[in-house]
Write a protein that holds these residues in place. Structure first.
Motif, PDB file in Angstrom:
ATOM      1  N   LEU A  39      71.194  64.388  92.335  1.00 46.94           N
ATOM      2  CA  LEU A  39      69.811  64.134  92.731  1.00 46.94           C
ATOM      3  C   LEU A  39      68.895  64.095  91.516  1.00 46.94           C
ATOM      4  O   LEU A  39      67.983  63.262  91.418  1.00 46.94           O
ATOM      5  N   THR A  40      69.130  65.016  90.552  1.00 46.51           N
ATOM      6  CA  THR A  40      68.292  65.045  89.363  1.00 46.51           C
ATOM      7  C   THR A  40      68.434  63.757  88.556  1.00 46.51           C
ATOM      8  O   THR A  40      67.443  63.177  88.095  1.00 46.51           O
TER       9      THR A  40
ATOM     10  N   ALA B  98      66.877  60.816  90.368  1.00 45.80           N
ATOM     11  CA  ALA B  98      65.424  60.874  90.195  1.00 45.80           C
ATOM     12  C   ALA B  98      65.023  60.464  88.779  1.00 45.80           C
ATOM     13  O   ALA B  98      63.999  59.795  88.576  1.00 45.80           O
TER      14      ALA B  98
ATOM     15  N   VAL C 131      67.175  64.246 101.684  1.00 48.28           N
ATOM     16  CA  VAL C 131      66.758  64.178 100.285  1.00 48.28           C
ATOM     17  C   VAL C 131      67.543  63.115  99.543  1.00 48.28           C
ATOM     18  O   VAL C 131      66.982  62.302  98.794  1.00 48.28           O
TER      19      VAL C 131
ATOM     20  N   SER D 123      66.523  59.642 100.577  1.00 46.48           N
ATOM     21  CA  SER D 123      65.194  59.310 100.068  1.00 46.48           C
ATOM     22  C   SER D 123      65.228  59.037  98.571  1.00 46.48           C
ATOM     23  O   SER D 123      64.537  58.138  98.068  1.00 46.48           O
ATOM     24  N   LYS D 124      66.043  59.818  97.825  1.00 43.16           N
ATOM     25  CA  LYS D 124      66.140  59.592  96.387  1.00 43.16           C
ATOM     26  C   LYS D 124      66.773  58.234  96.089  1.00 43.16           C
ATOM     27  O   LYS D 124      66.331  57.507  95.187  1.00 43.16           O
TER      28      LYS D 124
ATOM     29  N   GLU E 195      64.250  55.654  96.862  1.00 45.21           N
ATOM     30  CA  GLU E 195      63.233  55.614  95.806  1.00 45.21           C
ATOM     31  C   GLU E 195      63.758  54.889  94.570  1.00 45.21           C
ATOM     32  O   GLU E 195      63.042  54.084  93.958  1.00 45.21           O
TER      33      GLU E 195
END
Length: 430
Positions: free
Chosen positions: A220-221, A224, A269, A272-273, A276
């Protein structure tokens, strides 16, 4: 010696007892010896004692039987209590084993489900990561220490993550096809003697679960970070174009809203990531296409400028005149390259330009390449940025071999230096 003398010496003599029974003319007598009397007395005493004992037993028998029965009942109750306690202990052990087994099966199912999710994520992220690797320009790694992310101006530089390092943990989640013993997965290689198998298994599951959480957090990091880098690249391109006064297509923006994405459900999450990141790549891709349509490249890379855009002294007449382009020093026969994709609208002799090529890039932008010695394209031909369109020369109104380059928007000449400056800024993003 007579009887009197014997009595005097040995004491009085006792005669034996004689029992005489007379019946008519018949007389019978029995001599009772002392031993016989003693025997009879003993027998009688034994009979009396036996009778008394028998009577006492008959009287006390019920009490004795009751006491014996109560004692046996107490012993039986004690044994039953012990059996019940042992049975309860066995039931507790069995229940605990079943519970531990069920708990282990549940944890194994959760780990398998998370592993399946990681595999699905890898399948979903494959195309988008490949796209990110091609679209996002990864900034160079900082040379400072890992905890120092500020440059000399004090601005914070984003940490760069490579796409390959992001895809690596996705391809092989923790525990997949790993034949190492469980002891190597746990927190310690040699378990304590007081630890049960369930305790060791629980620590093993905790360790694997933490590893999976760490991988998910890292994914996730990095996703992002890639999205942030994509947005920053898009902003850099947009700001460079706007600073140079070049048009930026705003129809791609859906609405005048913004802000960080904070999903309500933690399970969304990841989606959504990814969404995005996909949106950031779409925005970057759109801006790249817009930028590539503009003539931002250098038509004669590595060549010096002999005459810039603007008012200058005419080299032939010596009077002040407007120079509508830029002149690059170039020998005769050097390849001339188009600065952006487009369509050839003119290719031939054009007065003072000599042999000239004009390319339409859309949105009212055209570029001109003059004083050529050779034309290698035809009208209507589609070109990509960097294609060779001819060779430099000295044709037309010229004092020496060079390349005359113009940029026009809706027929009005624009300083090509603005485009070259922007091209230098956004070159690494394109």
């Amino acid at each position: 010696m007579n009887v009197a003398s014997q009595s005097a010496v040995f004491g009085r003599r006792r005669e034996p007892h004689t029992v005489i029974i007379a019946r008519g003319d018949q007389i019978r007598h029995f001599t009772i010896r002392p031993w016989l009397a003693a025997f009879c007395g003993s027998a009688l005493a034994a009979v009396v004692i036996g009778y008394l004992l028998a009577t006492s037993y008959l009287v006390l028998r019920d009490d004795l039987i009751g006491a014996t029965t109560a004692r046996q009942a107490r012993m039986q109750q004690t044994y039953e209590d012990r059996i019940s306690a042992l049975r309860s202990q066995v039931d507790r052990i069995t229940s605990r084993q079943l519970l531990d087994q069920q708990l282990m099966e549940t944890k194994v199912s959760e780990l398998l489900e998370r592993q399946s999710q990681l595999s699905l994520r890898h399948g979903r992220l494959g195309p988008i990561l490949e796209r990110a690797e091609n679209e996002v320009a990864t900034p160079p790694m900082p040379t400072a220490k890992p905890d120092e992310h500020a440059d000399a101006t004090g601005s914070i530089q984003p940490t760069a993550y490579s796409v390959a390092s992001l895809a690596a943990p996705l391809a092989a989640p923790v525990g997949v096809d790993d034949t190492r013993p469980f002891s190597l997965w746990s927190t310690r290689a040699d378990p304590l003697p007081s630890e049960s198998a369930a305790d060791r298994a629980d620590k093993l599951f905790v360790s694997i679960n933490n590893s999976l959480k760490a991988i998910e957090s890292q994914q996730l990091t990095r996703i992002a970070t890639l999205a942030d880098n994509a947005y920053k690249s898009a902003d850099a391109i947009s700001q460079a174009l706007e600073a140079a006064g070049l048009p930026v297509d705003s129809e791609f923006e859906k609405s005048d809203v913004g802000g960080p994405l904070i999903p309500l459900d933690s399970s969304l999450v990841f989606d959504s990531k990814v969404k995005e990141l996909d949106e950031a790549l779409d925005a970057l891709d759109h801006l790249k296409k817009e930028a590539r349509r503009l003539p931002l490249a250098n038509p004669a890379p590595g060549r010096s400028v002999t005459s810039p855009f603007g008012v200058r002294t005419d080299p032939i007449l010596g009077t002040a005149a407007l120079h509508s382009g830029m002149d690059f020093r170039a020998p005769v026969g050097m390849p001339a390259k188009v600065t952006a994709g487009g369509v050839v609208v003119k290719a031939g002799w054009n007065g003072g330009y000599g042999r000239m090529i004009e390319v339409d890039h859309g949105n009212g932008f055209v570029t001109r390449y003059g004083h050529l010695s050779e034309i290698d394209v035809a009208v209507g031909q589609k070109l990509d940025a960097g294609d060779v369109i001819g060779k430099t020369g000295n044709s037309g109104r010229s004092t020496g071999p060079h390349l005359h380059y113009e940029v026009r928007h809706n027929g009005e000449a624009i300083d090509p230096l603005r485009f070259l400056t922007v091209g230098k800024k956004v070159e690494r993003y394109l």
